[in-house]
Design a protein around this motif. Structure first.
Motif, PDB file in Angstrom:
ATOM      1  N   GLY A  32      -0.427  32.090  65.899  1.00  0.00           N
ATOM      2  CA  GLY A  32      -0.825  30.730  66.242  1.00  0.00           C
ATOM      3  C   GLY A  32      -0.630  30.430  67.707  1.00  0.00           C
ATOM      4  N   HIS A  33      -0.766  29.154  68.051  1.00  0.00           N
ATOM      5  CA  HIS A  33      -0.559  28.644  69.403  1.00  0.00           C
ATOM      6  C   HIS A  33       0.630  27.690  69.327  1.00  0.00           C
ATOM      7  CE1 HIS A  33      -4.354  30.460  70.396  1.00  0.00           C
ATOM      8  NE2 HIS A  33      -4.957  29.749  69.472  1.00  0.00           N
ATOM      9  N   PHE A  34       1.682  27.992  70.080  1.00  0.00           N
ATOM     10  CA  PHE A  34       2.952  27.287  69.934  1.00  0.00           C
ATOM     11  C   PHE A  34       3.363  26.606  71.236  1.00  0.00           C
ATOM     12  CE2 PHE A  34       2.758  30.959  67.127  1.00  0.00           C
ATOM     13  CZ  PHE A  34       2.975  30.369  65.892  1.00  0.00           C
ATOM     14  N   PRO A  35       4.084  25.483  71.151  1.00  0.00           N
ATOM     15  CA  PRO A  35       4.513  24.769  72.357  1.00  0.00           C
ATOM     16  C   PRO A  35       5.685  25.437  73.069  1.00  0.00           C
ATOM     17  CG  PRO A  35       5.253  23.609  70.403  1.00  0.00           C
ATOM     18  CD  PRO A  35       4.391  24.745  69.935  1.00  0.00           C
ATOM     19  N   LYS A  36       6.409  26.301  72.381  1.00  0.00           N
ATOM     20  CA  LYS A  36       7.558  26.996  72.967  1.00  0.00           C
ATOM     21  C   LYS A  36       7.459  28.483  72.674  1.00  0.00           C
ATOM     22  CE  LYS A  36      10.708  23.130  72.275  1.00  0.00           C
ATOM     23  NZ  LYS A  36      11.915  22.677  71.612  1.00  0.00           N
ATOM     24  N   MET A  37       8.209  29.267  73.420  1.00  0.00           N
ATOM     25  CA  MET A  37       8.264  30.712  73.193  1.00  0.00           C
ATOM     26  C   MET A  37       9.234  31.013  72.048  1.00  0.00           C
ATOM     27  SD  MET A  37       6.488  32.795  75.360  1.00  0.00           S
ATOM     28  CE  MET A  37       7.492  34.220  75.684  1.00  0.00           C
ATOM     29  N   GLU A  38       8.976  30.389  70.906  1.00  0.00           N
ATOM     30  CA  GLU A  38       9.778  30.588  69.706  1.00  0.00           C
ATOM     31  C   GLU A  38       8.823  30.922  68.568  1.00  0.00           C
ATOM     32  OE1 GLU A  38      11.952  26.959  69.167  1.00  0.00           O
ATOM     33  OE2 GLU A  38      13.054  27.219  71.033  1.00  0.00           O
ATOM     34  N   PHE A  39       9.076  32.045  67.897  1.00  0.00           N
ATOM     35  CA  PHE A  39       8.140  32.533  66.893  1.00  0.00           C
ATOM     36  C   PHE A  39       8.874  32.912  65.621  1.00  0.00           C
ATOM     37  CE2 PHE A  39       6.805  33.722  71.168  1.00  0.00           C
ATOM     38  CZ  PHE A  39       5.669  32.943  71.272  1.00  0.00           C
ATOM     39  N   ASP A  40       8.205  32.719  64.486  1.00  0.00           N
ATOM     40  CA  ASP A  40       8.755  33.124  63.200  1.00  0.00           C
ATOM     41  C   ASP A  40       8.483  34.605  63.000  1.00  0.00           C
ATOM     42  OD1 ASP A  40       9.605  30.541  62.683  1.00  0.00           O
ATOM     43  OD2 ASP A  40       7.801  30.020  61.552  1.00  0.00           O
ATOM     44  N   PHE A  41       9.556  35.365  62.830  1.00  0.00           N
ATOM     45  CA  PHE A  41       9.510  36.813  62.718  1.00  0.00           C
ATOM     46  C   PHE A  41      10.201  37.200  61.411  1.00  0.00           C
ATOM     47  CE2 PHE A  41      12.461  40.368  63.178  1.00  0.00           C
ATOM     48  CZ  PHE A  41      11.616  41.420  63.453  1.00  0.00           C
ATOM     49  N   PHE A  42       9.598  38.107  60.654  1.00  0.00           N
ATOM     50  CA  PHE A  42      10.167  38.539  59.382  1.00  0.00           C
ATOM     51  C   PHE A  42      10.170  40.069  59.332  1.00  0.00           C
ATOM     52  CE2 PHE A  42       7.792  34.590  58.922  1.00  0.00           C
ATOM     53  CZ  PHE A  42       8.826  33.736  58.592  1.00  0.00           C
ATOM     54  N   SER A  43      11.299  40.635  58.965  1.00  0.00           N
ATOM     55  CA  SER A  43      11.394  42.097  58.945  1.00  0.00           C
ATOM     56  C   SER A  43      11.034  42.698  57.592  1.00  0.00           C
ATOM     57  CB  SER A  43      12.798  42.540  59.360  1.00  0.00           C
ATOM     58  OG  SER A  43      13.763  41.998  58.492  1.00  0.00           O
ATOM     59  N   ASN A  44      10.835  41.859  56.563  1.00  0.00           N
ATOM     60  CA  ASN A  44      10.352  42.390  55.287  1.00  0.00           C
ATOM     61  C   ASN A  44       9.729  41.270  54.459  1.00  0.00           C
ATOM     62  OD1 ASN A  44      12.271  41.269  53.212  1.00  0.00           O
ATOM     63  ND2 ASN A  44      13.742  42.330  54.523  1.00  0.00           N
ATOM     64  N   ARG A  45       9.047  41.669  53.412  1.00  0.00           N
ATOM     65  CA  ARG A  45       8.284  40.753  52.559  1.00  0.00           C
ATOM     66  C   ARG A  45       9.128  39.652  51.933  1.00  0.00           C
ATOM     67  NH1 ARG A  45      10.017  45.066  50.736  1.00  0.00           N
ATOM     68  NH2 ARG A  45      10.874  45.359  48.656  1.00  0.00           N
ATOM     69  N   MET A  46      10.391  39.945  51.649  1.00  0.00           N
ATOM     70  CA  MET A  46      11.250  38.981  50.962  1.00  0.00           C
ATOM     71  C   MET A  46      11.612  37.797  51.857  1.00  0.00           C
ATOM     72  SD  MET A  46      11.209  40.359  48.079  1.00  0.00           S
ATOM     73  CE  MET A  46      12.395  39.433  47.132  1.00  0.00           C
ATOM     74  N   GLN A  47      11.459  37.942  53.155  1.00  0.00           N
ATOM     75  CA  GLN A  47      11.799  36.869  54.093  1.00  0.00           C
ATOM     76  C   GLN A  47      10.660  35.883  54.323  1.00  0.00           C
ATOM     77  OE1 GLN A  47      12.885  39.132  57.559  1.00  0.00           O
ATOM     78  NE2 GLN A  47      15.038  39.263  56.933  1.00  0.00           N
ATOM     79  N   ILE A  48       9.450  36.240  53.920  1.00  0.00           N
ATOM     80  CA  ILE A  48       8.290  35.383  54.183  1.00  0.00           C
ATOM     81  C   ILE A  48       8.356  34.171  53.253  1.00  0.00           C
ATOM     82  CG2 ILE A  48       5.780  35.213  54.200  1.00  0.00           C
ATOM     83  CD1 ILE A  48       5.727  38.265  54.687  1.00  0.00           C
ATOM     84  N   PRO A  49       8.522  32.971  53.821  1.00  0.00           N
ATOM     85  CA  PRO A  49       8.628  31.781  52.972  1.00  0.00           C
ATOM     86  C   PRO A  49       7.303  31.458  52.289  1.00  0.00           C
ATOM     87  CG  PRO A  49       8.577  31.150  55.273  1.00  0.00           C
ATOM     88  CD  PRO A  49       8.591  32.652  55.240  1.00  0.00           C
ATOM     89  N   THR A  50       7.379  30.975  51.098  1.00  0.00           N
ATOM     90  CA  THR A  50       6.236  30.548  50.283  1.00  0.00           C
ATOM     91  C   THR A  50       5.137  31.611  50.162  1.00  0.00           C
ATOM     92  OG1 THR A  50       5.099  29.368  52.093  1.00  0.00           O
ATOM     93  CG2 THR A  50       6.670  28.096  50.755  1.00  0.00           C
ATOM     94  N   LEU A  51       5.532  32.877  50.147  1.00  0.00           N
ATOM     95  CA  LEU A  51       4.564  33.949  49.915  1.00  0.00           C
ATOM     96  C   LEU A  51       3.908  33.702  48.557  1.00  0.00           C
ATOM     97  CD1 LEU A  51       3.453  36.660  51.021  1.00  0.00           C
ATOM     98  CD2 LEU A  51       5.204  37.791  49.630  1.00  0.00           C
ATOM     99  N   GLY A  52       2.589  33.799  48.504  1.00  0.00           N
ATOM    100  CA  GLY A  52       1.862  33.556  47.266  1.00  0.00           C
ATOM    101  C   GLY A  52       1.445  32.109  47.071  1.00  0.00           C
ATOM    102  N   GLN A  53       1.847  31.236  47.995  1.00  0.00           N
ATOM    103  CA  GLN A  53       1.425  29.837  47.986  1.00  0.00           C
ATOM    104  C   GLN A  53       0.583  29.591  49.235  1.00  0.00           C
ATOM    105  OE1 GLN A  53       2.021  27.230  45.828  1.00  0.00           O
ATOM    106  NE2 GLN A  53       2.992  28.660  44.427  1.00  0.00           N
ATOM    107  N   SER A  54      -0.646  29.182  49.051  1.00  0.00           N
ATOM    108  CA  SER A  54      -1.491  28.883  50.204  1.00  0.00           C
ATOM    109  C   SER A  54      -0.956  27.631  50.900  1.00  0.00           C
ATOM    110  CB  SER A  54      -2.933  28.660  49.762  1.00  0.00           C
ATOM    111  OG  SER A  54      -3.756  28.404  50.880  1.00  0.00           O
ATOM    112  N   THR A  55      -1.002  27.632  52.215  1.00  0.00           N
ATOM    113  CA  THR A  55      -0.527  26.480  52.988  1.00  0.00           C
ATOM    114  C   THR A  55      -1.633  25.461  53.249  1.00  0.00           C
ATOM    115  OG1 THR A  55      -0.916  27.712  55.030  1.00  0.00           O
ATOM    116  CG2 THR A  55       1.321  27.757  54.113  1.00  0.00           C
ATOM    117  N   THR A  56      -2.873  25.817  52.934  1.00  0.00           N
ATOM    118  CA  THR A  56      -4.003  24.898  53.086  1.00  0.00           C
ATOM    119  C   THR A  56      -4.992  25.139  51.953  1.00  0.00           C
ATOM    120  OG1 THR A  56      -5.383  26.354  54.434  1.00  0.00           O
ATOM    121  CG2 THR A  56      -3.824  24.940  55.614  1.00  0.00           C
ATOM    122  N   GLU A  57      -5.976  24.254  51.857  1.00  0.00           N
ATOM    123  CA  GLU A  57      -6.984  24.352  50.801  1.00  0.00           C
ATOM    124  C   GLU A  57      -8.105  25.332  51.120  1.00  0.00           C
ATOM    125  OE1 GLU A  57      -8.553  21.535  53.769  1.00  0.00           O
ATOM    126  OE2 GLU A  57      -6.594  21.754  52.856  1.00  0.00           O
TER     127      GLU A  57
END
Length: 181
Positions: A32-57
């Motif tokens: 994405g495009h972010f206002p700060k140099m802060e990014f969500d990073f995940f080292s494995n599948r179990m860390q990804i929040p709401t995996l399997g749930q779409s965030t939009t329609e």
């Protein structure tokens, strides 16, 4: 561009991502495009929040992750906007990546499609695509142009919508039967 389109719930995706992670040590970074140099990073599948749930329609506006080797550095592009600098995290500066858009359950009766894709022909990007493709082929069934996970297939058989967008006409939903004109 190489791509894999799929419909999946969390329990469908976990074994696919586990198979990929077994073959290649990877990381997931929210795009994405972010206002700060802060990014969500995940080292494995179990860390990804709401995996399997779409965030939009809609599949076109849902969240996506860059996926690459764990030790591969990620490049960030600063972009000048009228409201200031934004920091872009995408494939443009990161050719050794694929994009992973998980899609998933949006509403009680709707599953939004997901996608793995790359515009890059680097050896790592191509190896990631092959690894994802093998995992989807092994774990999912193929219906028309889509891989469909076991949980998503149950919802399809129950009459739920497997679609690119909730607002899309039902005639464009995935079905097991050929459409009659």
């Amino acid at each position: 561009m190489k791509q894999i389109h799929f419909f999946a719930l969390k329990d469908d995706l976990l074994p696919v991502l586990e198979a990929v992670e077994r073959e290649i040590s990877i990381k997931y970074i929210l795009m994405g495009h972010f206002p700060k140099m802060e990014f969500d990073f995940f080292s494995n599948r179990m860390q990804i929040p709401t995996l399997g749930q779409s965030t939009t329609e809609s599949a076109s506006s849902g969240r996506s992750f860059l996926v690459t080797g764990h030790a591969v550095p990620i490049e960030v592009r600063p972009i000048k906007t009228p409201s200031g600098i934004r920091y872009s995290l995408d494939q443009l500066g990161n050719p050794d990546t694929v994009t992973f858009s998980p899609g998933g359950r949006w509403a009680e009766d709707v599953v939004i499609n997901g996608r793995v894709a790359t515009v890059s022909d680097t050896p790592l990007a191509q190896e990631l695509m092959k690894t994802f493709n093998r995992a989807f082929k092994k774990q999912f069934s193929k219906i028309k142009a889509f891989y469909v996970g076991p949980g998503a297939a149950i919802l399809l058989d129950e009459g739920k919508r497997l679609t690119a967008a909730e607002q899309s006409p039902r005639e464009f939903d995935l079905t097991r039967q050929a459409r009659v004109a």
